[in-house]
Design a protein around this motif. Structure first.
Motif, PDB file in Angstrom:
ATOM      1  N   PRO A 244      74.338  59.584  63.555  1.00 47.47           N
ATOM      2  CA  PRO A 244      73.688  58.304  63.275  1.00 47.47           C
ATOM      3  C   PRO A 244      73.526  58.072  61.776  1.00 47.47           C
ATOM      4  O   PRO A 244      73.509  59.020  60.989  1.00 47.47           O
ATOM      5  N   ASP A 245      73.435  56.804  61.398  1.00 47.33           N
ATOM      6  CA  ASP A 245      73.143  56.478  59.995  1.00 47.33           C
ATOM      7  C   ASP A 245      71.690  56.040  59.818  1.00 47.33           C
ATOM      8  O   ASP A 245      71.270  55.662  58.727  1.00 47.33           O
ATOM      9  N   ALA A 246      70.936  56.078  60.919  1.00 50.26           N
ATOM     10  CA  ALA A 246      69.501  55.760  60.854  1.00 50.26           C
ATOM     11  C   ALA A 246      68.807  56.361  62.069  1.00 50.26           C
ATOM     12  O   ALA A 246      69.426  56.544  63.128  1.00 50.26           O
ATOM     13  N   ILE A 247      67.521  56.674  61.909  1.00 52.07           N
ATOM     14  CA  ILE A 247      66.713  57.174  63.025  1.00 52.07           C
ATOM     15  C   ILE A 247      65.406  56.393  63.071  1.00 52.07           C
ATOM     16  O   ILE A 247      64.678  56.302  62.065  1.00 52.07           O
ATOM     17  N   PHE A 248      65.125  55.807  64.232  1.00 53.03           N
ATOM     18  CA  PHE A 248      63.846  55.142  64.471  1.00 53.03           C
ATOM     19  C   PHE A 248      63.007  56.073  65.331  1.00 53.03           C
ATOM     20  O   PHE A 248      63.409  56.433  66.439  1.00 53.03           O
ATOM     21  N   ALA A 249      61.844  56.482  64.825  1.00 53.67           N
ATOM     22  CA  ALA A 249      60.996  57.453  65.517  1.00 53.67           C
ATOM     23  C   ALA A 249      59.839  56.764  66.234  1.00 53.67           C
ATOM     24  O   ALA A 249      59.329  55.740  65.781  1.00 53.67           O
ATOM     25  N   VAL A 250      59.410  57.353  67.333  1.00 56.55           N
ATOM     26  CA  VAL A 250      58.351  56.771  68.158  1.00 56.55           C
ATOM     27  C   VAL A 250      57.020  56.715  67.428  1.00 56.55           C
ATOM     28  O   VAL A 250      56.176  55.856  67.709  1.00 56.55           O
ATOM     29  N   ASN A 251      56.812  57.624  66.474  1.00 54.46           N
ATOM     30  CA  ASN A 251      55.572  57.593  65.685  1.00 54.46           C
ATOM     31  C   ASN A 251      55.819  58.218  64.311  1.00 54.46           C
ATOM     32  O   ASN A 251      56.881  58.791  64.054  1.00 54.46           O
ATOM     33  N   ASP A 252      54.839  58.103  63.441  1.00 61.88           N
ATOM     34  CA  ASP A 252      55.005  58.579  62.071  1.00 61.88           C
ATOM     35  C   ASP A 252      55.116  60.097  61.942  1.00 61.88           C
ATOM     36  O   ASP A 252      55.931  60.582  61.151  1.00 61.88           O
ATOM     37  N   SER A 279      53.287  53.408  63.200  1.00 62.15           N
ATOM     38  CA  SER A 279      51.817  53.597  63.196  1.00 62.15           C
ATOM     39  C   SER A 279      51.195  53.541  61.800  1.00 62.15           C
ATOM     40  O   SER A 279      50.010  53.283  61.661  1.00 62.15           O
ATOM     41  N   ASN A 280      51.980  53.785  60.748  1.00 63.07           N
ATOM     42  CA  ASN A 280      51.456  53.794  59.377  1.00 63.07           C
ATOM     43  C   ASN A 280      50.369  54.838  59.199  1.00 63.07           C
ATOM     44  O   ASN A 280      49.257  54.554  58.749  1.00 63.07           O
ATOM     45  N   ASP A 281      50.703  56.058  59.531  1.00 69.10           N
ATOM     46  CA  ASP A 281      49.799  57.189  59.359  1.00 69.10           C
ATOM     47  C   ASP A 281      49.454  57.358  57.875  1.00 69.10           C
ATOM     48  O   ASP A 281      50.223  56.951  56.994  1.00 69.10           O
ATOM     49  N   PHE A 282      48.319  57.968  57.601  1.00 67.89           N
ATOM     50  CA  PHE A 282      47.837  58.125  56.221  1.00 67.89           C
ATOM     51  C   PHE A 282      48.873  58.767  55.305  1.00 67.89           C
ATOM     52  O   PHE A 282      49.043  58.365  54.153  1.00 67.89           O
ATOM     53  N   VAL A 283      49.598  59.751  55.811  1.00 68.92           N
ATOM     54  CA  VAL A 283      50.546  60.507  54.990  1.00 68.92           C
ATOM     55  C   VAL A 283      51.815  59.701  54.695  1.00 68.92           C
ATOM     56  O   VAL A 283      52.559  60.022  53.762  1.00 68.92           O
ATOM     57  N   SER A 284      52.064  58.652  55.468  1.00 69.63           N
ATOM     58  CA  SER A 284      53.338  57.936  55.406  1.00 69.63           C
ATOM     59  C   SER A 284      53.679  57.380  54.027  1.00 69.63           C
ATOM     60  O   SER A 284      54.844  57.349  53.629  1.00 69.63           O
ATOM     61  N   GLY A 285      52.670  56.938  53.304  1.00 69.29           N
ATOM     62  CA  GLY A 285      52.917  56.392  51.978  1.00 69.29           C
ATOM     63  C   GLY A 285      52.935  57.447  50.885  1.00 69.29           C
ATOM     64  O   GLY A 285      53.222  57.135  49.726  1.00 69.29           O
TER      65      GLY A 285
END
Length: 337
Positions: A244-252, A279-285
């Motif tokens: 794949p050239d991209a992965i969409f994950a169910v959660n962060d 979900s935009n988990d705290f660690v994501s940014g």
């Protein structure tokens, strides 16, 4: 030394007042003179008096307590939701009893027993990934104790629910990847037992259809949210003849672990492979590169769920309404895509 719990009787004796006067003073009754009320409050504070909530609940048939059961504390999602719920509950005069189920059905069942033993006036619940039987939750309905589901819900029970538009959120996330030129997008999906997994998978499929990209079953891997397994699944995808050239994950948490695996393979995110979470988990940014994700209004979810629960508590059972509140998500585009 024998322990002694300070009671209304102790305060009454000390001030030479009747028990009923002390009781009215402690509850702010208007019939008590201001100076008497202040004397009672001052002595109560000095003696570290605590109201006997058990005795009060026997009289009022209420404990002014709500229960909150969540599946895990590994991500920041559920603590944020609990903060929102507690804000609303506290303003309405309710305390909270919180249990986490460690993603196991047996622990969730045990947690419901704790809530019943504590005689909570109602409960907020987000179910575990293992929960397929809901008899332990239906007990609350039979006993006339209101229940509200949030995030991970039970469709078998006709009760209020607070969710986000998981379908639309994943649809927009995958459309974003396609618009960035990605053609072969994998999806690390959650367990089929959870409605959020099903809706996010359906949104993924809809985005592919919209852009005339054939659905490839080999690019979808459903897993049990055990983060230790992400390495196996991502390496499997990367080892494919046509990866794949991209992965969409169910959660962060899944997306963040995916990025770490890709980097360890010597590949670059997003140059070689893009990654998007949910979900935009705290660690994501904070990670490198910062994660593109679908943000949920987590605190508002907790607030809305608590408000629906309190509304139910204040109604007769015959007037309960199974309101379903759907909140919007927001795509946060960062460096990983």
């Amino acid at each position: 030394m024998k322990r002694h719990q300070v009671t209304i009787i102790d305060i009454a004796k000390e001030l030479n007042l009747s028990k009923s006067t002390v009781s009215r003073a402690l509850t702010g009754h208007k019939s008590v003179k201001p100076d008497t009320r202040q004397a009672v409050l001052d002595l109560a504070e000095k003696l570290d008096y605590q109201r006997n909530m058990l005795a009060i609940s026997l009289i009022t048939k209420k404990t002014n307590t709500i229960g909150i059961i969540v599946p895990e504390f590994h991500s920041s999602y559920f603590p944020k939701a609990i903060i929102g719920a507690q804000e609303v509950a506290s303003k309405a005069g309710y305390s909270t009893v919180i249990c986490q189920s460690d993603e196991t059905y047996e622990t969730e069942v045990a947690n419901t027993r704790v809530m019943l033993a504590n005689q909570v006036d109602g409960i907020l619940v987000s179910i575990t990934k293992e929960t397929r039987n809901f008899d332990h939750l239906k007990i609350f309905q039979r006993k006339g104790i209101p229940i509200v589901f949030f995030n991970r819900v039970c469709d078998e029970m006709d009760v209020p629910k607070v969710i986000v538009d998981d379908y639309d959120g994943s649809f927009r996330a995958v459309c974003h990847l396609i618009e960035r030129g990605r053609k072969r997008i994998a999806h690390l999906a959650g367990p089929s037992s959870l409605k959020i997994s099903e809706k996010r998978l359906n949104g993924y499929k809809a985005a592919l259809r919209k852009h005339n990209i054939p659905f490839d079953e080999e690019l979808v891997i459903s897993y049990d949210l055990n983060i230790d397994k992400v390495k196996i699944y991502v390496n499997h995808l990367l080892n494919m003849e046509n990866p794949p050239d991209a992965i969409f994950a169910v959660n962060d948490p899944t997306a963040i672990e995916t990025i770490q695996v890709i980097k360890k393979r010597g590949l670059k995110v997003p140059d070689d492979i893009a990654v998007v979470g949910f979900s935009n988990d705290f660690v994501s940014g904070l990670i490198d590169p910062a994660l593109t994700t679908v943000a949920q209004p987590v605190k508002e979810i907790g607030q809305a769920a608590a408000q629906l629960l309190i509304d139910q508590i204040n109604r007769e059972v015959a007037d309960w309404k199974a309101i379903i509140k759907v909140l919007k998500t927001e795509l946060i585009v960062r460096k990983s895509s």
